[in-house]
Design an enzyme around this catalytic site. Structure first.
Site, PDB file in Angstrom:
ATOM      1  N   THR A   1     -14.763   8.307  13.127  1.00  0.00           N
ATOM      2  CA  THR A   1     -13.321   8.534  13.254  1.00  0.00           C
ATOM      3  C   THR A   1     -12.531   7.869  12.137  1.00  0.00           C
ATOM      4  O   THR A   1     -11.321   8.029  12.053  1.00  0.00           O
ATOM      5  CB  THR A   1     -12.823   8.021  14.616  1.00  0.00           C
ATOM      6  OG1 THR A   1     -13.247   6.668  14.792  1.00  0.00           O
ATOM      7  CG2 THR A   1     -13.389   8.869  15.743  1.00  0.00           C
TER       8      THR A   1
ATOM      9  N   HIS B   1     -16.508  -1.013  11.375  1.00  0.00           N
ATOM     10  CA  HIS B   1     -16.077  -2.402  11.361  1.00  0.00           C
ATOM     11  C   HIS B   1     -17.140  -3.237  12.060  1.00  0.00           C
ATOM     12  O   HIS B   1     -18.089  -2.698  12.649  1.00  0.00           O
ATOM     13  CB  HIS B   1     -14.685  -2.585  11.978  1.00  0.00           C
ATOM     14  CG  HIS B   1     -14.538  -2.114  13.388  1.00  0.00           C
ATOM     15  ND1 HIS B   1     -15.138  -2.745  14.462  1.00  0.00           N
ATOM     16  CD2 HIS B   1     -13.848  -1.063  13.922  1.00  0.00           C
ATOM     17  CE1 HIS B   1     -14.826  -2.121  15.583  1.00  0.00           C
ATOM     18  NE2 HIS B   1     -14.055  -1.095  15.285  1.00  0.00           N
TER      19      HIS B   1
ATOM     20  N   HIS C   1     -18.559  -2.508  15.504  1.00  0.00           N
ATOM     21  CA  HIS C   1     -19.482  -1.387  15.685  1.00  0.00           C
ATOM     22  C   HIS C   1     -20.941  -1.800  15.524  1.00  0.00           C
ATOM     23  O   HIS C   1     -21.851  -1.061  15.918  1.00  0.00           O
ATOM     24  CB  HIS C   1     -19.229  -0.295  14.627  1.00  0.00           C
ATOM     25  CG  HIS C   1     -17.948   0.459  14.796  1.00  0.00           C
ATOM     26  ND1 HIS C   1     -17.064   0.669  13.760  1.00  0.00           N
ATOM     27  CD2 HIS C   1     -17.400   1.049  15.885  1.00  0.00           C
ATOM     28  CE1 HIS C   1     -16.034   1.363  14.208  1.00  0.00           C
ATOM     29  NE2 HIS C   1     -16.212   1.601  15.482  1.00  0.00           N
TER      30      HIS C   1
ATOM     31  N   LYS D   1     -10.438   3.049  25.310  1.00  0.00           N
ATOM     32  CA  LYS D   1      -9.197   3.375  24.614  1.00  0.00           C
ATOM     33  C   LYS D   1      -8.054   3.518  25.614  1.00  0.00           C
ATOM     34  O   LYS D   1      -8.229   4.058  26.707  1.00  0.00           O
ATOM     35  CB  LYS D   1      -9.343   4.685  23.819  1.00  0.00           C
ATOM     36  CG  LYS D   1     -10.469   4.660  22.794  1.00  0.00           C
ATOM     37  CD  LYS D   1     -10.245   3.596  21.745  1.00  0.00           C
ATOM     38  CE  LYS D   1     -11.413   3.500  20.783  1.00  0.00           C
ATOM     39  NZ  LYS D   1     -11.265   2.389  19.830  1.00  0.00           N
TER      40      LYS D   1
ATOM     41  N   ARG E   1      -7.251   9.390  20.930  1.00  0.00           N
ATOM     42  CA  ARG E   1      -7.406   9.183  19.501  1.00  0.00           C
ATOM     43  C   ARG E   1      -6.613  10.219  18.714  1.00  0.00           C
ATOM     44  O   ARG E   1      -6.443  11.354  19.151  1.00  0.00           O
ATOM     45  CB  ARG E   1      -8.886   9.320  19.098  1.00  0.00           C
ATOM     46  CG  ARG E   1      -9.783   8.197  19.564  1.00  0.00           C
ATOM     47  CD  ARG E   1     -11.190   8.447  19.059  1.00  0.00           C
ATOM     48  NE  ARG E   1     -12.151   7.463  19.545  1.00  0.00           N
ATOM     49  CZ  ARG E   1     -12.439   6.338  18.913  1.00  0.00           C
ATOM     50  NH1 ARG E   1     -11.810   6.048  17.789  1.00  0.00           N
ATOM     51  NH2 ARG E   1     -13.322   5.497  19.405  1.00  0.00           N
TER      52      ARG E   1
ATOM     53  N   GLN F   1     -21.871  13.808  24.950  1.00  0.00           N
ATOM     54  CA  GLN F   1     -22.763  12.687  24.656  1.00  0.00           C
ATOM     55  C   GLN F   1     -24.055  12.802  25.456  1.00  0.00           C
ATOM     56  O   GLN F   1     -25.139  12.485  24.952  1.00  0.00           O
ATOM     57  CB  GLN F   1     -22.087  11.351  24.943  1.00  0.00           C
ATOM     58  CG  GLN F   1     -22.972  10.155  24.543  1.00  0.00           C
ATOM     59  CD  GLN F   1     -22.241   8.837  24.559  1.00  0.00           C
ATOM     60  OE1 GLN F   1     -21.075   8.753  24.200  1.00  0.00           O
ATOM     61  NE2 GLN F   1     -22.923   7.783  24.984  1.00  0.00           N
TER      62      GLN F   1
ATOM     63  N   ASP G   1     -19.353  -0.525  27.489  1.00  0.00           N
ATOM     64  CA  ASP G   1     -18.332   0.480  27.784  1.00  0.00           C
ATOM     65  C   ASP G   1     -18.920   1.893  27.753  1.00  0.00           C
ATOM     66  O   ASP G   1     -18.272   2.851  28.169  1.00  0.00           O
ATOM     67  CB  ASP G   1     -17.155   0.372  26.815  1.00  0.00           C
ATOM     68  CG  ASP G   1     -17.553   0.531  25.355  1.00  0.00           C
ATOM     69  OD1 ASP G   1     -18.763   0.438  25.045  1.00  0.00           O
ATOM     70  OD2 ASP G   1     -16.658   0.738  24.517  1.00  0.00           O
TER      71      ASP G   1
ATOM     72  N   LYS H   1     -10.692  -9.623  21.533  1.00  0.00           N
ATOM     73  CA  LYS H   1     -11.746  -8.764  21.020  1.00  0.00           C
ATOM     74  C   LYS H   1     -12.302  -9.322  19.720  1.00  0.00           C
ATOM     75  O   LYS H   1     -11.564  -9.674  18.815  1.00  0.00           O
ATOM     76  CB  LYS H   1     -11.203  -7.349  20.801  1.00  0.00           C
ATOM     77  CG  LYS H   1     -12.274  -6.283  20.701  1.00  0.00           C
ATOM     78  CD  LYS H   1     -11.654  -4.907  20.751  1.00  0.00           C
ATOM     79  CE  LYS H   1     -12.727  -3.825  20.764  1.00  0.00           C
ATOM     80  NZ  LYS H   1     -12.135  -2.477  20.825  1.00  0.00           N
TER      81      LYS H   1
ATOM     82  N   LYS I   1     -11.404  -8.776  15.276  1.00  0.00           N
ATOM     83  CA  LYS I   1     -10.009  -8.418  15.036  1.00  0.00           C
ATOM     84  C   LYS I   1      -9.257  -9.622  14.484  1.00  0.00           C
ATOM     85  O   LYS I   1      -9.498 -10.756  14.882  1.00  0.00           O
ATOM     86  CB  LYS I   1      -9.337  -7.953  16.340  1.00  0.00           C
ATOM     87  CG  LYS I   1      -9.907  -6.659  16.911  1.00  0.00           C
ATOM     88  CD  LYS I   1      -9.413  -5.465  16.139  1.00  0.00           C
ATOM     89  CE  LYS I   1      -9.833  -4.162  16.824  1.00  0.00           C
ATOM     90  NZ  LYS I   1      -9.315  -2.985  16.137  1.00  0.00           N
ATOM     91  N   THR I   2      -8.331  -9.379  13.558  1.00  0.00           N
ATOM     92  CA  THR I   2      -7.452 -10.418  13.037  1.00  0.00           C
ATOM     93  C   THR I   2      -6.043  -9.874  13.052  1.00  0.00           C
ATOM     94  O   THR I   2      -5.799  -8.714  13.437  1.00  0.00           O
ATOM     95  CB  THR I   2      -7.823 -10.792  11.595  1.00  0.00           C
ATOM     96  OG1 THR I   2      -7.502  -9.684  10.726  1.00  0.00           O
ATOM     97  CG2 THR I   2      -9.306 -11.097  11.463  1.00  0.00           C
TER      98      THR I   2
END
Length: 414
Positions: free
Chosen positions: A41, A46, A49, A83, A87, A172, A193, A236, A239-240
């Site tokens: 996507t 990152h 993942h 989410k 998306r 999936q 998840d 999470k 993340k920053t």
């Protein structure tokens, strides 16, 4: 329990398994084929993942065969799991470009040899599906009531779940069926998840191929999930304030990548070292029992080496030492070029820090100085009206600026 599964469990890669005894017994008999998927996507993965792909390498090292499934087909819909809203749709052309970028990243990390590890793209079997045939053949195997019982859908129903996203679990699950038929894949791994999607795939294969009968054990498949990685403060991981920590160095510089790991909370060091490095558990425990700052430096160096290579890791380590202890090579620090003419006649210190991109606004930089967080060439800056000239440069005609404890820049004049 099978030794490969024991290793995963010891390192923190274990949340739920559809049948751990059955999976362990199968793995004891010889190599199995398993898969982990990701949807393209965006143009880069990152660090969040990467947990399943670290697990892929552990399983591969134990002799098993891993498939990295890149969702060039499912990315056209988007996974609602985890989410809060739908998306953003992107063009098919952009998805295809993202597939190429992510496949290259995974190849660098995994090393696809076509046998013990390889990639596939679910666009190959999803893009040209006949919808009516798919509903008759696959959709008839799913219970809407059961789908709505999964946490991913329950959370989204409160905010709004589109019909297109509701189809994601079917696709999936179909991926698992296709990989089982094409490559004899018997295990899907992923974050917790994904539990609902993974168990739905296991159930679809049972329904279509009879995988739970004693006479048809060759079609028995399994699912294994890992805990979702969070920091000790509950936020999470990966993340920053700037956003996600990407593998693409153009989106997250190697130095910023290194510094993210160098600045994790003390309580997270051991957990992250077990998940994001390949150091043996005993060595991790030894490192973490010593100086915590040295342990953080080791964590940062090891993860950066794995993702970006040893040379880049060495540069990041050297740059960090130059910035914080004065012992490294400042040429490896993040650099900013500023026009010499701006400084020759004198530039306000607020403007100077702003040009060096050490604050989002000049008001932020003013506050930084007033709170004692600004530093120029090792000296604190306390006067918001101070003027910087070339006379303030170091012996190399450069400036090292620091904003707070973590942000800094090497300024060169051009």
């Amino acid at each position: 329990m099978n030794s490969a599964l024991e290793n995963l469990k010891e390192r923190g890669f274990f949340a739920q398994c559809t049948d751990v005894e059955g999976l362990s017994a199968l793995m004891d008999k010889g190599p199995i084929t398993f898969y982990v998927g990701c949807d393209p996507t965006g143009p880069s993965l990152h660090i969040g993942h990467m947990v399943p792909f670290f697990a892929l390498r552990h399983l591969r090292n134990a002799g098993h065969h891993g498939i990295a499934l890149i969702g060039g087909g499912t990315a056209r819909i988007g996974d609602p799991s985890g989410k809060t809203e739908m998306r953003k749709m992107i063009s098919y052309e952009q998805i295809d470009e993202n597939v190429k970028s992510i496949e290259a990243q995974l190849n660098k990390f995994v090393g696809f040899d076509g046998k013990t590890a390889f990639s596939d793209n679910n666009k190959n079997w999803l893009a040209d599906l006949n919808y009516i045939d798919f509903l008759r053949d696959i959709g008839s195997c799913f219970s809407v009531n059961k789908m709505l019982s999964f946490e991913a859908y329950k959370q989204r129903l409160e905010r709004g779940l589109s019909f297109i996203e509701f189809n994601y679990q079917l696709l999936q699950s179909y991926d698992f069926l296709m990989l089982h038929q094409r490559h004899n894949c018997v295990l899907q791994i992923g974050g917790d998840d994904q539990w609902g999607n993974i168990t739905a795939g296991v159930d679809l294969i049972r329904r279509k191929l009879g995988g739970t009968t004693e006479l048809n054990k060759q079609h028995e498949v399994f699912g294994l999930t890992f805990p979702l990685v969070t920091r000790s403060d509950g936020k999470k991981m990966g993340k920053t304030e700037k956003g996600a920590i990407f593998l693409n160095p153009e989106m997250t510089s190697v130095f910023d990548f290194f510094q993210y790991w160098r600045n994790v909370a003390d309580a997270d060091v051991r957990k992250f070292m077990l998940l994001f490095t390949f150091l043996p558990v005993a060595e991790v425990d030894k490192i973490c029992s010593g100086d915590i700052n040295q342990a953080k430096e080791t964590l940062a160096y090891e993860v950066t080496k794995i993702i970006h290579g040893q040379e880049e890791a060495e540069k990041a380590l050297s740059g960090a030492k130059a910035a914080f202890s004065g012992t490294g090579n400042k040429e490896n620090m993040p650099s900013v070029e500023i026009s010499k003419s701006l400084v020759e006649n004198g530039i306000g210190v607020i403007d100077f820090f702003f040009e060096a991109k050490l604050g989002a606004t000049k008001s932020d930089i003013r506050r930084l100085i007033l709170q004692g967080g600004a530093n120029l060439n090792g000296k604190p800056v306390t006067d918001v009206k101070a003027v910087v000239t070339t006379a303030d440069a170091d012996a190399d005609g450069e400036f090292v600026l620091r904003a707070g404890k973590k942000k800094f820049a090497r300024v060169t004049l051009v």
